[in-house]
Design a protein around this motif. Structure first.
Motif, short mmCIF file in Angstrom:
data_model
loop_
_atom_site.label_atom_id
_atom_site.label_comp_id
_atom_site.label_asym_id
_atom_site.label_seq_id
_atom_site.Cartn_x
_atom_site.Cartn_y
_atom_site.Cartn_z
N GLY A 1 -57.53 40.92 -128.94
CA GLY A 1 -58.52 42.00 -128.86
C GLY A 1 -57.94 43.37 -129.16
N GLY A 2 -56.64 43.42 -129.44
CA GLY A 2 -55.99 44.70 -129.72
C GLY A 2 -56.01 45.03 -131.21
N ASP A 3 -57.18 45.34 -131.71
CA ASP A 3 -57.34 45.62 -133.14
C ASP A 3 -56.96 47.07 -133.43
OD1 ASP A 3 -58.02 45.37 -135.82
OD2 ASP A 3 -60.15 45.79 -135.46
N TRP A 4 -55.72 47.41 -133.12
CA TRP A 4 -55.25 48.77 -133.26
C TRP A 4 -54.34 48.91 -134.48
CZ3 TRP A 4 -54.20 47.10 -127.82
CH2 TRP A 4 -53.10 46.24 -127.72
N LEU A 5 -53.64 50.02 -134.58
CA LEU A 5 -52.74 50.27 -135.71
C LEU A 5 -51.32 49.82 -135.38
CD1 LEU A 5 -53.90 53.92 -136.62
CD2 LEU A 5 -54.72 51.76 -137.60
N CYS A 6 -50.52 49.68 -136.43
CA CYS A 6 -49.12 49.28 -136.28
C CYS A 6 -48.26 50.11 -137.22
CB CYS A 6 -48.98 47.80 -136.59
SG CYS A 6 -47.28 47.18 -136.60
N GLN A 7 -47.21 50.74 -136.68
CA GLN A 7 -46.26 51.45 -137.53
C GLN A 7 -45.49 50.46 -138.40
OE1 GLN A 7 -43.61 53.94 -135.06
NE2 GLN A 7 -44.27 55.62 -136.35
N PRO A 8 -45.06 50.88 -139.59
CA PRO A 8 -44.22 50.01 -140.42
C PRO A 8 -42.93 49.64 -139.68
CG PRO A 8 -45.04 51.85 -141.71
CD PRO A 8 -45.40 52.14 -140.29
N PHE A 9 -42.37 48.48 -139.99
CA PHE A 9 -41.15 48.02 -139.34
C PHE A 9 -39.99 48.99 -139.62
CE2 PHE A 9 -37.17 45.53 -139.33
CZ PHE A 9 -37.20 45.11 -138.01
N GLY A 10 -39.17 49.21 -138.59
CA GLY A 10 -38.01 50.08 -138.74
C GLY A 10 -38.27 51.53 -138.42
N SER A 11 -39.51 51.86 -138.02
CA SER A 11 -39.82 53.25 -137.64
C SER A 11 -39.29 53.51 -136.24
CB SER A 11 -41.34 53.47 -137.69
OG SER A 11 -41.86 53.16 -138.96
N GLU A 12 -38.27 54.36 -136.14
CA GLU A 12 -37.60 54.58 -134.85
C GLU A 12 -37.71 56.01 -134.33
OE1 GLU A 12 -33.61 53.40 -135.63
OE2 GLU A 12 -34.07 51.25 -135.67
N GLU A 13 -38.24 56.91 -135.16
CA GLU A 13 -38.24 58.32 -134.78
C GLU A 13 -39.05 58.60 -133.52
OE1 GLU A 13 -36.61 60.83 -135.91
OE2 GLU A 13 -35.66 59.92 -137.66
N LEU A 14 -40.21 57.92 -133.37
CA LEU A 14 -41.04 58.18 -132.20
C LEU A 14 -40.33 57.79 -130.91
CD1 LEU A 14 -44.68 57.14 -133.16
CD2 LEU A 14 -43.87 59.42 -132.58
N GLY A 15 -39.64 56.66 -130.93
CA GLY A 15 -38.91 56.24 -129.74
C GLY A 15 -37.86 57.23 -129.33
N ARG A 16 -37.15 57.79 -130.33
CA ARG A 16 -36.14 58.81 -130.03
C ARG A 16 -36.80 60.10 -129.54
NH1 ARG A 16 -33.10 56.60 -134.56
NH2 ARG A 16 -34.00 58.11 -136.00
N ARG A 17 -37.90 60.46 -130.20
CA ARG A 17 -38.57 61.71 -129.84
C ARG A 17 -39.02 61.71 -128.37
NH1 ARG A 17 -40.90 65.85 -132.59
NH2 ARG A 17 -42.52 67.01 -131.49
N PHE A 18 -39.55 60.57 -127.93
CA PHE A 18 -40.07 60.48 -126.57
C PHE A 18 -39.06 59.84 -125.60
CE2 PHE A 18 -44.03 60.74 -129.11
CZ PHE A 18 -44.57 61.86 -128.51
N GLU A 19 -37.81 59.65 -126.08
CA GLU A 19 -36.71 59.15 -125.25
C GLU A 19 -37.10 57.88 -124.51
OE1 GLU A 19 -35.45 62.44 -122.81
OE2 GLU A 19 -34.53 63.48 -124.50
N VAL A 20 -37.65 56.93 -125.27
CA VAL A 20 -38.05 55.65 -124.69
C VAL A 20 -36.80 54.83 -124.37
CG1 VAL A 20 -39.28 53.49 -125.12
CG2 VAL A 20 -40.27 55.66 -125.89
#
Length: 334
Positions: free
Chosen positions: A265-284
């Motif tokens: 039921g999660g018909d949402w969006l998906c970032q392309p594989f290898g996208s790491e900037e958001l994780g670094r930006r939000f310090e995940v």
């Protein structure tokens, strides 16, 4: 500290005294360079090879200064140091890049041996208190760590200097200012089997879902999130969208997991594989992580997982006061 007084041996003549006091007045009136003021927290003295130098003049003409937290006893440090030295000597230093070694060695003998392999500056080993202060200031939790600082302002450019230098050893993007939120998000996304552009997220409040198939808590949470998404999406429409930000170990794993999300039921969006900037930006640091952010990237709710399964669409955009439920265990990001 008090200003040093001119030293004139014996009883000075009026001419000698005037020369000495004039030189002292000139020294006092000369403005300090921005680099000296911005980086004054590094203390008054640094090492350059076997010499002790004045820290106030050590960064003249530099654009960025990297604090290199490292130690000889640490195998990853010993693996990274020769590479960093190579990049430094082959071009980064000429671009205005300086490095200061902040040692976590266990004694001064090991420090001296390890520093002997390095071509840049170092904090004197005896400054243990200052070393601890710097570690706390930059939240250093492990080594090697390379924190890049603006030499003119003293502001942190990135705490991910090791990754940035490794990706860009010639300094094409030096001094590695972090991407903006929209740059980190990217210009294209998967929407089922289709590729869509940034118009798919423009003006929308976003749920950033950091997850991976290899992580058991993620696989347990995903169906709950998908069910909740389906329950609120109809009412919210284009006001809200979720973006799956994968930590999977291969593109095939990511696509397989994304299909599971859609089927649930999660018909949402998906970032392309290898996208790491958001994780670094939000310090995940761990997954699953679910952040609610504004269209500009401002964090509205850092604990979006607690919204599932009960937060209603009427509470949108779910500021922390709207939290419902609890957050299960996390997997460390690999």
């Amino acid at each position: 500290s008090s200003e040093p007084k001119p030293v004139v041996e014996g009883t000075p003549s009026s001419v000698a005294f005037r020369r000495a006091t004039s030189a002292h007045a000139l020294q006092r009136s000369r403005p300090r360079r921005p680099e000296a003021m911005a980086l004054s927290f590094l203390g008054s003295k640094l090492l350059k090879g076997g010499e002790e130098i004045d820290a106030a003049t050590a960064f003249e003409g530099k654009i960025a200064v990297a604090l290199y937290f490292s130690a000889h006893w640490c195998p990853p440090c010993r693996g990274f140091t020769p590479n960093l030295a190579k990049y430094y000597k082959e071009g980064l230093a000429d671009k205005g890049f300086e490095v200061v070694f902040i040692s976590s060695d266990r004694d001064e003998e090991n420090f001296k041996e390890y520093y002997g392999e390095q071509p840049w500056l170092a904090l004197p080993y005896g400054e243990r208190g200052l070393k601890d202060e710097l570690s706390k200031r930059y939240e250093v939790r492990g080594i090697p760590s390379l924190v890049v600082i603006d030499a003119k302002t003293g502001e942190t450019i990135t705490k991910e200097g090791r990754a940035e230098v490794t990706k860009d050893p010639t300094g094409e993007k030096f001094p590695w200012h972090p991407a903006t939120f929209l740059q980190s998000l990217g210009d294209s996304f998967l929407k089922g089997d289709q590729v869509v552009g940034k118009e798919a997220i423009e003006g929308k409040t976003l749920g950033l879902y950091f997850s991976a198939h290899w992580c058991p808590p993620c696989r347990a949470f995903t169906p709950q999130l998908a069910k909740w998404y389906a329950s609120v999406k109809g009412e919210l429409g284009d006001k809200f969208e979720i973006v799956f930000c994968s930590s999977d170990q291969s593109e095939a794993d990511m696509k397989s997991y994304y299909k599971e999300q859609i089927a649930a039921g999660g018909d949402w969006l998906c970032q392309p594989f290898g996208s790491e900037e958001l994780g670094r930006r939000f310090e995940v640091q761990g997954i699953p992580t679910f952040l609610i952010v504004s269209p500009e990237g401002r964090v509205i709710n850092p604990n979006g997982r607690s919204l599932v399964p009960g937060a209603p669409a009427s509470s949108f955009p779910w500021s922390p006061g709207a939290d419902v439920g609890s957050s299960p265990a996390c997997c460390d990001v690999q």
